[in-house]
Scaffold this motif. Sequence first.
Motif, PDB file in Angstrom:
ATOM      1  N   LEU A 102       0.866  25.224  33.183  1.00  0.00           N
ATOM      2  CA  LEU A 102       1.375  25.373  34.541  1.00  0.00           C
ATOM      3  C   LEU A 102       2.039  26.730  34.685  1.00  0.00           C
ATOM      4  O   LEU A 102       2.688  27.220  33.755  1.00  0.00           O
ATOM      5  CB  LEU A 102       2.377  24.266  34.851  1.00  0.00           C
ATOM      6  CG  LEU A 102       1.832  22.836  34.873  1.00  0.00           C
ATOM      7  CD1 LEU A 102       2.978  21.835  34.958  1.00  0.00           C
ATOM      8  CD2 LEU A 102       0.860  22.644  36.021  1.00  0.00           C
ATOM      9  N   ASN A 103       1.889  27.353  35.851  1.00  0.00           N
ATOM     10  CA  ASN A 103       2.549  28.632  36.065  1.00  0.00           C
ATOM     11  C   ASN A 103       3.882  28.436  36.794  1.00  0.00           C
ATOM     12  O   ASN A 103       4.224  27.330  37.221  1.00  0.00           O
ATOM     13  CB  ASN A 103       1.627  29.615  36.793  1.00  0.00           C
ATOM     14  CG  ASN A 103       1.249  29.170  38.196  1.00  0.00           C
ATOM     15  OD1 ASN A 103       2.108  28.782  38.998  1.00  0.00           O
ATOM     16  ND2 ASN A 103      -0.041  29.207  38.507  1.00  0.00           N
ATOM     17  N   VAL A 104       4.614  29.522  36.929  1.00  0.00           N
ATOM     18  CA  VAL A 104       5.962  29.460  37.495  1.00  0.00           C
ATOM     19  C   VAL A 104       5.958  28.883  38.911  1.00  0.00           C
ATOM     20  O   VAL A 104       6.821  28.073  39.272  1.00  0.00           O
ATOM     21  CB  VAL A 104       6.602  30.863  37.470  1.00  0.00           C
ATOM     22  CG1 VAL A 104       7.815  30.927  38.384  1.00  0.00           C
ATOM     23  CG2 VAL A 104       6.999  31.251  36.051  1.00  0.00           C
ATOM     24  N   GLY A 105       4.989  29.285  39.715  1.00  0.00           N
ATOM     25  CA  GLY A 105       4.920  28.775  41.079  1.00  0.00           C
ATOM     26  C   GLY A 105       4.606  27.298  41.124  1.00  0.00           C
ATOM     27  O   GLY A 105       5.204  26.543  41.903  1.00  0.00           O
ATOM     28  N   GLU A 106       3.660  26.871  40.292  1.00  0.00           N
ATOM     29  CA  GLU A 106       3.307  25.455  40.239  1.00  0.00           C
ATOM     30  C   GLU A 106       4.480  24.622  39.759  1.00  0.00           C
ATOM     31  O   GLU A 106       4.767  23.541  40.300  1.00  0.00           O
ATOM     32  CB  GLU A 106       2.109  25.260  39.314  1.00  0.00           C
ATOM     33  CG  GLU A 106       0.817  25.874  39.861  1.00  0.00           C
ATOM     34  CD  GLU A 106      -0.264  26.038  38.813  1.00  0.00           C
ATOM     35  OE1 GLU A 106      -1.407  26.323  39.210  1.00  0.00           O
ATOM     36  OE2 GLU A 106       0.026  25.906  37.601  1.00  0.00           O
ATOM     37  N   ILE A 107       5.171  25.107  38.750  1.00  0.00           N
ATOM     38  CA  ILE A 107       6.313  24.376  38.197  1.00  0.00           C
ATOM     39  C   ILE A 107       7.407  24.183  39.243  1.00  0.00           C
ATOM     40  O   ILE A 107       7.956  23.087  39.409  1.00  0.00           O
ATOM     41  CB  ILE A 107       6.847  25.111  36.956  1.00  0.00           C
ATOM     42  CG1 ILE A 107       5.879  24.923  35.778  1.00  0.00           C
ATOM     43  CG2 ILE A 107       8.262  24.651  36.599  1.00  0.00           C
ATOM     44  CD1 ILE A 107       6.141  25.838  34.607  1.00  0.00           C
ATOM     45  N   ALA A 108       7.726  25.250  39.974  1.00  0.00           N
ATOM     46  CA  ALA A 108       8.764  25.146  41.003  1.00  0.00           C
ATOM     47  C   ALA A 108       8.347  24.174  42.097  1.00  0.00           C
ATOM     48  O   ALA A 108       9.166  23.392  42.608  1.00  0.00           O
ATOM     49  CB  ALA A 108       9.049  26.523  41.593  1.00  0.00           C
ATOM     50  N   THR A 109       7.072  24.187  42.456  1.00  0.00           N
ATOM     51  CA  THR A 109       6.575  23.289  43.496  1.00  0.00           C
ATOM     52  C   THR A 109       6.635  21.834  43.035  1.00  0.00           C
ATOM     53  O   THR A 109       7.038  20.943  43.796  1.00  0.00           O
ATOM     54  CB  THR A 109       5.136  23.660  43.887  1.00  0.00           C
ATOM     55  OG1 THR A 109       5.106  25.034  44.314  1.00  0.00           O
ATOM     56  CG2 THR A 109       4.631  22.775  45.004  1.00  0.00           C
ATOM     57  N   ILE A 110       6.246  21.583  41.801  1.00  0.00           N
ATOM     58  CA  ILE A 110       6.317  20.225  41.251  1.00  0.00           C
ATOM     59  C   ILE A 110       7.759  19.723  41.271  1.00  0.00           C
ATOM     60  O   ILE A 110       8.033  18.570  41.633  1.00  0.00           O
ATOM     61  CB  ILE A 110       5.749  20.205  39.818  1.00  0.00           C
ATOM     62  CG1 ILE A 110       4.235  20.399  39.850  1.00  0.00           C
ATOM     63  CG2 ILE A 110       6.111  18.910  39.094  1.00  0.00           C
ATOM     64  CD1 ILE A 110       3.630  20.725  38.503  1.00  0.00           C
ATOM     65  N   ALA A 111       8.693  20.584  40.900  1.00  0.00           N
ATOM     66  CA  ALA A 111      10.102  20.180  40.900  1.00  0.00           C
ATOM     67  C   ALA A 111      10.581  19.858  42.312  1.00  0.00           C
ATOM     68  O   ALA A 111      11.311  18.883  42.530  1.00  0.00           O
ATOM     69  CB  ALA A 111      10.964  21.279  40.284  1.00  0.00           C
ATOM     70  N   ALA A 112      10.166  20.659  43.292  1.00  0.00           N
ATOM     71  CA  ALA A 112      10.585  20.422  44.680  1.00  0.00           C
ATOM     72  C   ALA A 112      10.015  19.108  45.211  1.00  0.00           C
ATOM     73  O   ALA A 112      10.732  18.304  45.819  1.00  0.00           O
ATOM     74  CB  ALA A 112      10.152  21.592  45.557  1.00  0.00           C
ATOM     75  N   LEU A 113       8.730  18.890  44.975  1.00  0.00           N
ATOM     76  CA  LEU A 113       8.104  17.669  45.494  1.00  0.00           C
ATOM     77  C   LEU A 113       8.637  16.427  44.783  1.00  0.00           C
ATOM     78  O   LEU A 113       8.823  15.370  45.408  1.00  0.00           O
ATOM     79  CB  LEU A 113       6.589  17.766  45.347  1.00  0.00           C
ATOM     80  CG  LEU A 113       5.935  18.914  46.129  1.00  0.00           C
ATOM     81  CD1 LEU A 113       4.434  18.938  45.875  1.00  0.00           C
ATOM     82  CD2 LEU A 113       6.234  18.812  47.620  1.00  0.00           C
ATOM     83  N   GLY A 114       8.906  16.550  43.493  1.00  0.00           N
ATOM     84  CA  GLY A 114       9.484  15.431  42.763  1.00  0.00           C
ATOM     85  C   GLY A 114      10.864  15.061  43.278  1.00  0.00           C
ATOM     86  O   GLY A 114      11.229  13.876  43.327  1.00  0.00           O
ATOM     87  N   TYR A 115      11.637  16.082  43.680  1.00  0.00           N
ATOM     88  CA  TYR A 115      12.967  15.800  44.211  1.00  0.00           C
ATOM     89  C   TYR A 115      12.871  15.111  45.574  1.00  0.00           C
ATOM     90  O   TYR A 115      13.673  14.215  45.883  1.00  0.00           O
ATOM     91  CB  TYR A 115      13.781  17.083  44.332  1.00  0.00           C
ATOM     92  CG  TYR A 115      15.223  16.832  44.711  1.00  0.00           C
ATOM     93  CD1 TYR A 115      16.129  16.348  43.777  1.00  0.00           C
ATOM     94  CD2 TYR A 115      15.669  17.054  46.010  1.00  0.00           C
ATOM     95  CE1 TYR A 115      17.458  16.094  44.131  1.00  0.00           C
ATOM     96  CE2 TYR A 115      16.983  16.809  46.365  1.00  0.00           C
ATOM     97  CZ  TYR A 115      17.870  16.333  45.426  1.00  0.00           C
ATOM     98  OH  TYR A 115      19.180  16.084  45.777  1.00  0.00           O
TER      99      TYR A 115
END
Length: 206
Positions: A155-168
């Motif tokens: 996973l790249n930095v952008g994908e990781i940040a997006t996953i964290a946002a959607l999970g929250y």
Amino acid sequence: MQLLYSTSSPFVRKTVLLAHALGLDHCIEWLPSAASPLKRDPRITARNPLGKVPTLITDDGLALVDSKVIAEYLCALAPDDAVLPAQGAGRWRLLRQQALADGILDVAVGLRYENALRPEGLRWPDWTAAQMEKLEAALEALQDEFAAPVPGAPLNVGEIATIAALGYLDLRYADFGWRTRYPRLAAAYASVWDRPEVRATTPVVA
């Protein structure tokens, strides 16, 4: 390295997913803490005067604060252009995506404090509505930023940040129904759900 963390923090989740993507997760000692906007945890404030997680303590004793700073540090320790290019347009595209996702989290966490901690009589509906407009606009933009990751690739930095946002949003705003509102975003998110590191870091209520 040591990481002060909370299981419900999406910014901690970003750090954990990034460490996994870079192969650094086994290099980190995990130190649980109880970050709170109303009650400061001395385990955190002893190293981070802001009292926030994540706080990463490097091997030479430097305490790094803010998930974006920690991300830069981890990417410098184990450079991988697939996770964050060192230069060029691809780097700025991923950092832009990270900023959009982090902006969603800033709004969502702030609204969580507003609605869960602030006394009802002191809440400001117009401010809440304006913040929701920001969140919705950023989610709409992310539909064009977040595509299904390449199977098997980190996973790249952008994908990781997006996953964290959607999970929250799943954790704290289940009634918001973001999947129905943003179906392309939901489809991309579904494509990463079966990754072990994504499932393992699914946030839980602290």
